[in-house]
Write a protein that holds these residues in place. Structure first.
Motif, short mmCIF file in Angstrom:
data_model
loop_
_atom_site.label_atom_id
_atom_site.label_comp_id
_atom_site.label_asym_id
_atom_site.label_seq_id
_atom_site.Cartn_x
_atom_site.Cartn_y
_atom_site.Cartn_z
N PRO A 100 0.80 -1.23 0.00
CA PRO A 100 0.00 0.00 0.00
C PRO A 100 0.83 1.28 0.00
O PRO A 100 0.33 2.33 -0.36
N PHE A 101 2.09 1.19 0.41
CA PHE A 101 2.89 2.40 0.48
C PHE A 101 3.79 2.57 -0.74
O PHE A 101 4.62 3.46 -0.78
N GLN A 102 3.62 1.71 -1.72
CA GLN A 102 4.44 1.81 -2.93
C GLN A 102 4.16 3.13 -3.65
O GLN A 102 5.04 3.68 -4.30
N GLY A 103 2.92 3.61 -3.50
CA GLY A 103 2.55 4.87 -4.14
C GLY A 103 3.45 6.02 -3.73
O GLY A 103 3.63 6.98 -4.47
N LEU A 104 4.04 5.92 -2.52
CA LEU A 104 4.93 6.97 -2.05
C LEU A 104 6.23 7.00 -2.85
O LEU A 104 6.91 8.01 -2.90
N GLU A 105 6.59 5.84 -3.42
CA GLU A 105 7.84 5.81 -4.19
C GLU A 105 7.59 5.98 -5.68
O GLU A 105 8.49 6.36 -6.41
N ARG A 107 4.87 7.88 -6.84
CA ARG A 107 4.46 9.29 -6.88
C ARG A 107 3.87 9.68 -8.23
O ARG A 107 4.48 10.40 -9.02
N LEU A 131 -2.78 5.07 -1.42
CA LEU A 131 -2.46 6.31 -2.09
C LEU A 131 -2.72 6.15 -3.56
O LEU A 131 -2.03 5.43 -4.25
N VAL A 132 -3.75 6.80 -4.03
CA VAL A 132 -4.03 6.70 -5.47
C VAL A 132 -3.93 8.08 -6.08
O VAL A 132 -4.25 9.05 -5.44
#
Lengths: 132, 322
Positions: A100-105, A107, A131-132
């Motif tokens: 779920p936190f891959q979106g932070l990388e 971006r 994070l979408v």
């Protein structure tokens, strides 16, 4: 206990349970149709006819309920992890470094479309992305 | 310019996705056009559908399929209107991708400026502007714009991570570390950000000219430990743990120097870990990495990561054999 036993066990338990119910019903009809037989069967006349339900019917009910319970529990789906770290490890491996936190990388808001996107963002958001 | 367009074609994954896009767009045309939902006859529209269109737009642009991308953006504009903030950002993205030269990009940048002059809190467009500044290699301008954006929305963790990367590209390590710590304040269980922070700390130690900064190394090691604690069998975390503990052991072979630092850091900071602890962690990381490289990709690990872990293990075992 192997899981393929689950369905037969549950069905058998249900069969026994319905049989027990039917037996209890038949027994009570028998008592109301022939009330004098109950006075003969039980020594005291004051006791209600339900108290004299035969032991085998009670046993059958209990055993059938236990069988259904065991059958349902055995056939249940594999339990999902409730510990954060186990869940996270599973997500990480199943999505191939997603999570779920891959979106932070990845971006997506800042993506430079002229160079290309860094990691596999098209498939990364499949499992409950925050994070979408 | 030709280089960037060839890079856009390189990813086979994006290409295969965009090849399916025409079919997908044809299949879903009916759902997008009906304006009034009729119960039982029309499908209920879902959020996933529009997210799908967004992803499709991105992969089409990435694969260079501008026609399909145009179809996607038209559908999104039909549904949400051209004044929607998110759609404005996506439209900008499309324009950037199809822009022919730097002059066209400059015009887009001017457009962004105009939009932001009218509505300064339009986050998607502000982010696009920052990305475009970066793309034009005006990194300092991008950093300035990003700090401005963060002043108005200090909980935007995506922006914080971006800022951290920008600072890192300028070798401003303390700032990059601070940004990642801000991210962790909002998302304290993000295991990849913990690992990222460990990596940045490690890079800051390796790139500095001083022999070895024990405190920063220990901090990096703690970050990697935390990422492993949050995520079982986290290859990236174990890799970092092995790197940092190797370096700590080579820098402080005996406990005497580390013990001296325990006394000096008495102002609320965590003490240096003892050599025995570091050695134990190093052994643990080594055995775990060896185990994970044996599993290889069957368990869903990234192939490149597994290869890198193998190389690290080989490198660390060679001196012992000699």
């Amino acid at each position: 206990m192997p899981s393929y036993l689950s369905r037969p066990l549950t069905v058998l338990g249900l069969l026994f349970l319905s049989h027990a119910c039917y037996s209890a019903y038949e027994h009570s009809t028998l008592l109301t149709t022939f009330p004098q037989s109950s006075t003969i069967a039980s020594t005291s006349t004051s006791s209600p006819p339900t108290a004299s339900l035969p032991l085998d019917i009670s046993l059958e009910t209990i055993i059938s309920v236990v069988m259904i319970c065991v059958g349902l529990v055995v056939g249940a789906e594999e339990l999902k992890p409730i510990t954060w770290r186990v869940w996270a490890g599973k997500v990480e491996r199943e999505s191939g470094g997603g999570g779920p936190f891959q979106g932070l990388e990845d971006r997506l808001g800042f993506v430079d479309i002229r160079v290309g996107i860094i990691s596999s963002m098209e498939i990364g958001f499949g499992n409950g992305g925050l994070l979408v | 310019m030709s280089l960037s367009s060839s890079l856009r074609h390189s990813n086979s994954e994006a290409l295969s996705l965009s090849q399916q896009s025409t079919q997908y767009l044809q299949k879903h045309t009916s759902t997008g056009t009906s304006t009034i939902p009729v119960p039982f006859i029309s499908y209920p529209e879902s959020t996933e559908l529009w997210l799908m269109y967004e992803k499709l737009l991105l992969s089409c642009l990435r694969a260079g399929d501008d026609k399909a991308a145009h179809l996607c953006i038209e559908k999104l504009i039909d549904r949400f209107g051209a004044t929607n903030e998110r759609i404005m950002g996506l439209r900008g993205l499309y324009q950037e991708a199809v822009a022919k030269d730097d002059a066209a990009l400059g015009r887009i940048l001017k457009e962004y400026d105009e939009v932001l002059a009218e509505d300064p809190v339009n986050t998607p467009v502000a982010k696009r502007r920052i990305a475009l500044l970066q793309s034009l290699s005006r990194t300092t301008d991008a950093i300035d714009a990003l700090t401005e954006l963060l002043e108005s929305s200090p909980t935007d963790i995506e922006a914080w991570t971006e800022l951290s990367d920008l600072y890192l590209s300028q070798s401003l390590f303390p700032q990059a570390i601070f940004c990642l710590e801000e991210v962790l304040l909002v998302a304290p269980s993000a295991w990849n950000i913990h690992a990222r922070l460990g990596e940045v700390l490690y890079i800051s130690v390796t790139s500095s000219n001083e022999s070895a900064d024990g405190k920063t190394l220990a901090e990096a090691m703690r970050r990697f430990c935390r990422s492993i604690e949050l995520c079982d069998d986290y290859l990236r975390g174990y890799y970092g743990l092995k790197m940092t503990s190797d370096r700590l052991l080579s820098a402080f072979p005996d406990n005497s120097k580390a013990a001296g630092q325990i006394l000096s850091t008495d102002n609320g900071e965590l003490p240096m870990p003892s050599t025995a602890t570091v050695r134990k962690l190093n052994e643990k990381a080594t055995s775990k990495l060896a185990e994970m490289t044996r599993w290889t990709t069957a368990r869903g690990y990234n192939y490149a990561e597994v290869v890198a872990a193998k190389e690290l293990l080989d490198k660390s075992t060679q001196p012992k054999q000699r």
